[in-house]
Structure formats: C-alpha cells, structure tokens
Design an enzyme around this catalytic site. Structure first.
Site, PDB file in Angstrom:
ATOM      1  N   ASP A 120       9.520   2.827  -0.807  1.00  0.00           N
ATOM      2  CA  ASP A 120       8.490   3.504  -0.016  1.00  0.00           C
ATOM      3  C   ASP A 120       8.767   3.192   1.457  1.00  0.00           C
ATOM      4  O   ASP A 120       8.395   2.141   1.958  1.00  0.00           O
ATOM      5  CB  ASP A 120       7.098   3.033  -0.430  1.00  0.00           C
ATOM      6  CG  ASP A 120       6.022   3.698   0.405  1.00  0.00           C
ATOM      7  OD1 ASP A 120       4.820   3.471   0.143  1.00  0.00           O
ATOM      8  OD2 ASP A 120       6.369   4.449   1.347  1.00  0.00           O
TER       9      ASP A 120
ATOM     10  N   LYS B  87       4.877   9.551   8.346  1.00  0.00           N
ATOM     11  CA  LYS B  87       4.763   9.047   9.709  1.00  0.00           C
ATOM     12  C   LYS B  87       5.811   9.637  10.663  1.00  0.00           C
ATOM     13  O   LYS B  87       5.719  10.803  11.054  1.00  0.00           O
ATOM     14  CB  LYS B  87       4.767   7.517   9.691  1.00  0.00           C
ATOM     15  CG  LYS B  87       3.563   6.929   8.914  1.00  0.00           C
ATOM     16  CD  LYS B  87       3.570   5.420   8.910  1.00  0.00           C
ATOM     17  CE  LYS B  87       2.582   4.861   7.912  1.00  0.00           C
ATOM     18  NZ  LYS B  87       1.189   4.865   8.411  1.00  0.00           N
TER      19      LYS B  87
ATOM     20  N   TYR C   2       0.863  -1.183   0.000  1.00  0.00           N
ATOM     21  CA  TYR C   2       0.000   0.000   0.000  1.00  0.00           C
ATOM     22  C   TYR C   2       0.895   1.226   0.000  1.00  0.00           C
ATOM     23  O   TYR C   2       1.848   1.300   0.802  1.00  0.00           O
ATOM     24  CB  TYR C   2      -0.891  -0.006   1.238  1.00  0.00           C
ATOM     25  CG  TYR C   2      -1.758   1.222   1.402  1.00  0.00           C
ATOM     26  CD1 TYR C   2      -1.488   2.159   2.400  1.00  0.00           C
ATOM     27  CD2 TYR C   2      -2.850   1.444   0.576  1.00  0.00           C
ATOM     28  CE1 TYR C   2      -2.285   3.280   2.561  1.00  0.00           C
ATOM     29  CE2 TYR C   2      -3.657   2.566   0.747  1.00  0.00           C
ATOM     30  CZ  TYR C   2      -3.364   3.475   1.732  1.00  0.00           C
ATOM     31  OH  TYR C   2      -4.149   4.590   1.888  1.00  0.00           O
TER      32      TYR C   2
HETATM   33  P1  KE4 Z   1      -0.547   8.493   4.350  1.00  0.00           P
HETATM   34  O1  KE4 Z   1      -1.099   9.159   3.109  1.00  0.00           O
HETATM   35  O2  KE4 Z   1      -1.608   7.693   5.105  1.00  0.00           O
HETATM   36  O3  KE4 Z   1       0.221   9.455   5.255  1.00  0.00           O
HETATM   37  O4  KE4 Z   1       0.586   7.436   3.879  1.00  0.00           O
HETATM   38  C1  KE4 Z   1       0.239   6.463   2.918  1.00  0.00           C
HETATM   39  C2  KE4 Z   1       1.204   5.301   3.035  1.00  0.00           C
HETATM   40  C3  KE4 Z   1       2.209   5.185   2.082  1.00  0.00           C
HETATM   41  N1  KE4 Z   1       3.113   4.181   2.148  1.00  0.00           N
HETATM   42  C4  KE4 Z   1       3.064   3.256   3.143  1.00  0.00           C
HETATM   43  C5  KE4 Z   1       4.079   2.160   3.170  1.00  0.00           C
HETATM   44  C6  KE4 Z   1       2.063   3.338   4.145  1.00  0.00           C
HETATM   45  O5  KE4 Z   1       2.024   2.402   5.135  1.00  0.00           O
HETATM   46  C7  KE4 Z   1       1.115   4.373   4.100  1.00  0.00           C
HETATM   47  C8  KE4 Z   1      -0.004   4.504   5.112  1.00  0.00           C
HETATM   48  N2  KE4 Z   1      -0.112   3.452   6.055  1.00  0.00           N
HETATM   49  C9  KE4 Z   1      -1.439   3.246   6.607  1.00  0.00           C
HETATM   50  C10 KE4 Z   1      -1.382   2.066   7.583  1.00  0.00           C
HETATM   51  N3  KE4 Z   1      -1.038   0.855   6.978  1.00  0.00           N
HETATM   52  C11 KE4 Z   1      -1.951   4.477   7.257  1.00  0.00           C
HETATM   53  C12 KE4 Z   1      -3.156   4.275   8.149  1.00  0.00           C
HETATM   54  C13 KE4 Z   1      -4.419   4.749   7.473  1.00  0.00           C
HETATM   55  O6  KE4 Z   1      -4.581   4.527   6.259  1.00  0.00           O
HETATM   56  O7  KE4 Z   1      -5.252   5.322   8.209  1.00  0.00           O
END
Ligand code: KE4
Length: 433
Positions: A239, A267, A144
């Site tokens: 990523d 994060k 993701y």
């Molecule tokens: P954000 O747009 O949520 O800040 O980041 C996206 C993203 C990109 N790359 C990786 C490897 C990520 O894990 C994420 C976001 N992770 C999720 C949890 N697996 C965020 C939690 C959520 O979607 O509320």
C-alpha cells in the site's frame, strides 16, 4: 493569532457535517481546540480565513509534494477544464498517466485508476482473493488502508487517533478473513503463514508506515513478507498510497528493492485531485473485469481533470533534477533540528524519517522511536497536543495527531525548515517551564 472567523465557520460546519469535517483526521480530535479554516494555499504556505499564514507540513495529508498551486499543474487543469470535466469514456490522458506510472514504478505492468486510496486497497484485496481463489488477508496493526470494511481492523491514522480502530458497523463477517498481525513481528508473520498458508490470498502492508506516525520496517521484514508470499502463493500488496512518489521516485519498493505483486497508490498520483490506483503483475491485473471476472467499477475513475493534475505532477517530479535528494534532505534537516531542539529543553523525543515523510515521537523515557503500534501508542499524546498547538500559534501547521506523518515538499527550503526548528526551540523551552 486571531481565529474569530475560523471559529464561526467551524461552528456552522458542525450544524451541517458530522463533527464539522468531511474527514475525521482534520477534526483536531486528539489535540483539542478548533481546526483552522483554510482559505487558500500557495507553495509551502496555507492561509486561513482570518488571514493567518502557516508553513504547511500536512500538504493535504501527502498529495502536495510540489507545494500548493504549482503553476504547471494549475495550467494543466485550466486546459483540461476548458474541454469539459468528465466523459465516462476512454481518454488519451488515461494512457499517458498509466505509462508515466509504469515508467516510475516498473512493477506496475498494468494499472486501474479509481478515485481514492480506499477504493484502491479495497479493490486490490478483492483482486487478490479473486485471483488466488483464497480468502485470508494479513494486515498489520496500526496500518491504515482506508475505510473499507475488511480493512477497518486494528486500523491506524484517525481510526486509532479517535479510538475506533475497529469501527462500529463493521460486522464480524466482514472481517472474518482479515488477520491483524503486529508490524515488524517476524515470528507472528511466520506463525500465521504456518497456520493459514494455503488459504492466504494476500498480505497488505504499508512498506513504510505513515499511519502510526512514521514507522520503518526492520531490516529483513519486507523480505520475509516477500518470501512467505512466494512460498505460499499469496500476493504481496504494497500500500503505497502515502509512500508512492514520496519515499523515492519509485516509492518504497524502489527504496528497499522489493517487488510486490500489487501496489496501491493515491495522494501524489492525483496532484491534489481525487485519484487512486491499483496495479501490478499483468497476469494478476488481467483478472479484473472486463479482461477477467473480478468486478470493480467507478463513474469518475480516470477523470480528465484528475488525471491531468496527476500526470502533470508526476512529470514535474520526473523533470526536476535532484527532486528526491532535495525533499529528503529537507526532512532529515527538519528531523535533526526538532530532536536537537527537544533535547536542548530536556524533553525526550525521537524522530523517524525516510524520504520526504517523518514523525517526531514523544516515547516514554529511555525508549527509542516506535517500531510497532504497541510502542507508538505508548507515546505521550498529551505532550504532543501541547507541542502541536504551540507550533500552530507560531505559524507551523503540523499533522494534528501523534499517529500521522509530516511531509515536506520541493518548496520546503532550508530557510523554511530552519524557521520551523527555531520555532520548535522556543516551544520546547516554553513546554518545560
Ligand atoms: P484515501 O481513501 O483517504 O484517499 O486513502 C486511504 C489510505 C490508504 N492507504 C494509506 C497508506 C493511507 O495513508 C490512506 C489515507 N491516509 C490518511 C492520512 N493518514 C488520509 C487523511 C484522512 O483520512 O483524511
């Protein structure tokens, strides 16, 4: 536990916000029940609106590696807020956090700050396409990278949890140049490069996957991606939104000794405030407007509050002796304890952990921890849901999906980890009855 107030607040939330949440991962979609509404947090603890206390292994899905309400980060924020909240102009703090990131992740020769991981990865693939003049991007099934259209293909995390790995509203055109490949599948990677080599703009990969649950690369897999990108002129994009500053001080690229062309961050770099970033080779980054022609922009990019929180977070990490041995040993202690607790109750479970992230999987009998999405999706999500709620009832706040990673912070001492394992022993015994 009494959840009266949580239930009332969440009921109102559902009349105001789709599904009552501002991000679907929080909705308890795959575990059922009603999310607890959090009132405040401190150290490794969450406190809900009914006054219940939880040991937090979600840590806001990764950012809070210092624990909640870290004194130095809070003080830095207070200093920043007294000077105004946003200027939309260059600031000294943007230079400071950029230098700090480069010191910890040397492959990031130049960096552009944005406001989320989604923005970071969306911008990184646009840059790869703009820099190379090519169209095709490989992503891996179950990984993701946020919710930009081109990457919402076979996506993990809440997209997989809630059954929309290819979301409605994402057009065929938007994903026509995105090629999903099974993670850890050496042959599939070689075949795709054989077919598209000179049309390949880049490969984006979670160097350690958090979004299928924690899945680690097989020996040689990341090296294969590096080799194929070098041979074809494609860019390798790590990523590290989740793994950055979590798997090691310099992220997964330090842990595995692989230098990507671009890295995306999120994060932890924001210390709990909205910061994302993409960065890497200076020659590639200089293709970004206004140095180059690849467009990307953002009103609150490099925001003074967010960069103050992120910069102080990175400095605390950098100044804390044995930071990573401590957070990693908490994770390995937890993983060993959870596996042993399940085995003692006759429940088949396998833990995968690396650095300060990990997942307890419930694979089919006789199977090991997953190495790809096909294996992760075969895990027993119903058993996971029962385990999740039983742990929650005992004050242990785990990620509400088998396809998410759990996290430790510097505040997760052996005492707290042992408390968690003791709760798990009770839970697994009760699940077997
Ligand atoms: P954000 O747009 O949520 O800040 O980041 C996206 C993203 C990109 N790359 C990786 C490897 C990520 O894990 C994420 C976001 N992770 C999720 C949890 N697996 C965020 C939690 C959520 O979607 O509320």
């Amino acid at each position: 536990m009494d959840h009266t107030k949580s239930a009332a607040v969440f009921a109102q939330a559902q009349t105001l916000i789709p599904g009552g949440v501002n991000s679907p991962a929080r909705a308890f979609g795959s575990v059922g029940g009603t999310p607890v509404v959090i009132d405040r947090a401190e150290g490794p603890w969450l406190f809900d609106v009914d006054g219940n206390r939880y040991l937090d292994y979600v840590l806001s899905w990764g950012p809070m590696i210092l624990g909640h309400a870290n004194e130095r980060v809070s003080a830095a924020l207070c200093r920043a807020v007294s000077r105004g909240t946003s200027y939309g102009a260059p600031t000294v703090m943007e230079n400071k956090i950029a230098e700090q990131v480069r010191k910890m992740i040397p492959s990031i020769e130049k960096i552009r700050l944005v406001s989320s991981g989604t923005e970071a990865t969306m911008s990184a693939i646009r840059l790869a396409r703009g820099f190379t003049g090519r169209d095709k991007i490989i992503k891996f099934t179950g990984c993701y990278h946020g919710h930009s259209d081109a990457l919402l293909v076979s996506a993990g995390s809440s997209a997989a949890t809630l059954g929309v790995p290819n979301s409605p509203g994402v057009t065929a055109g938007a994903v026509a140049d995105t090629i999903p490949v099974p993670y850890n599948d050496f042959q599939a990677v070689s075949e795709v490069f054989q077919a598209y080599g000179d049309r390949m703009a880049g490969v984006i990969v979670e160097p350690v996957v958090g979004n299928m649950g924690c899945v680690v690369p097989k020996p040689g897999f990341l090296e294969l991606l590096r080799q194929k990108c070098d041979a074809s002129g494609a860019l390798l994009i790590f990523d590290e939104v989740m793994t950055g500053f979590r798997v090691a001080r310099g992220g997964a690229q330090e842990y595995f000794g692989i230098r990507p062309d671009l890295t995306t961050l999120g994060k932890i770099i924001g210390g709990g405030l909205p910061v994302g970033a993409y960065g890497g080779r200076a020659d590639v980054m200089d293709a970004v407007l206004p140095a180059g022609k690849v467009f990307q922009a953002g009103t609150l990019s490099g925001n003074p509050l967010a960069t103050a929180a992120g910069y102080e977070t990175l400095r605390v990490i950098d100044q804390t002796a044995d930071f990573y041995p401590r957070v990693a040993s908490a994770m390995s202690r937890l993983g060993a304890g959870l596996e042993e607790a399940a085995a003692a109750a006759g429940i088949h479970a396998r833990f995968t952990g690396i650095g300060a992230m990990g997942t307890l999987f419930f694979p089919p009998a006789g199977r090991e921890a997953p190495s790809c999405w096909a294996e992760a999706s075969a895990c027993d999500t119903r058993l996971f849901a029962r385990y999740f709620h039983a742990m929650l009832d005992r004050g242990i706040y785990l990620p509400c999906s088998q396809f998410e990673a759990l996290f430790t912070s510097i505040e997760h001492t052996d005492e707290f980890v042992d408390m968690t394992v003791a709760a798990a022993r009770e839970v697994f015994r009760s699940l077997k009855d």
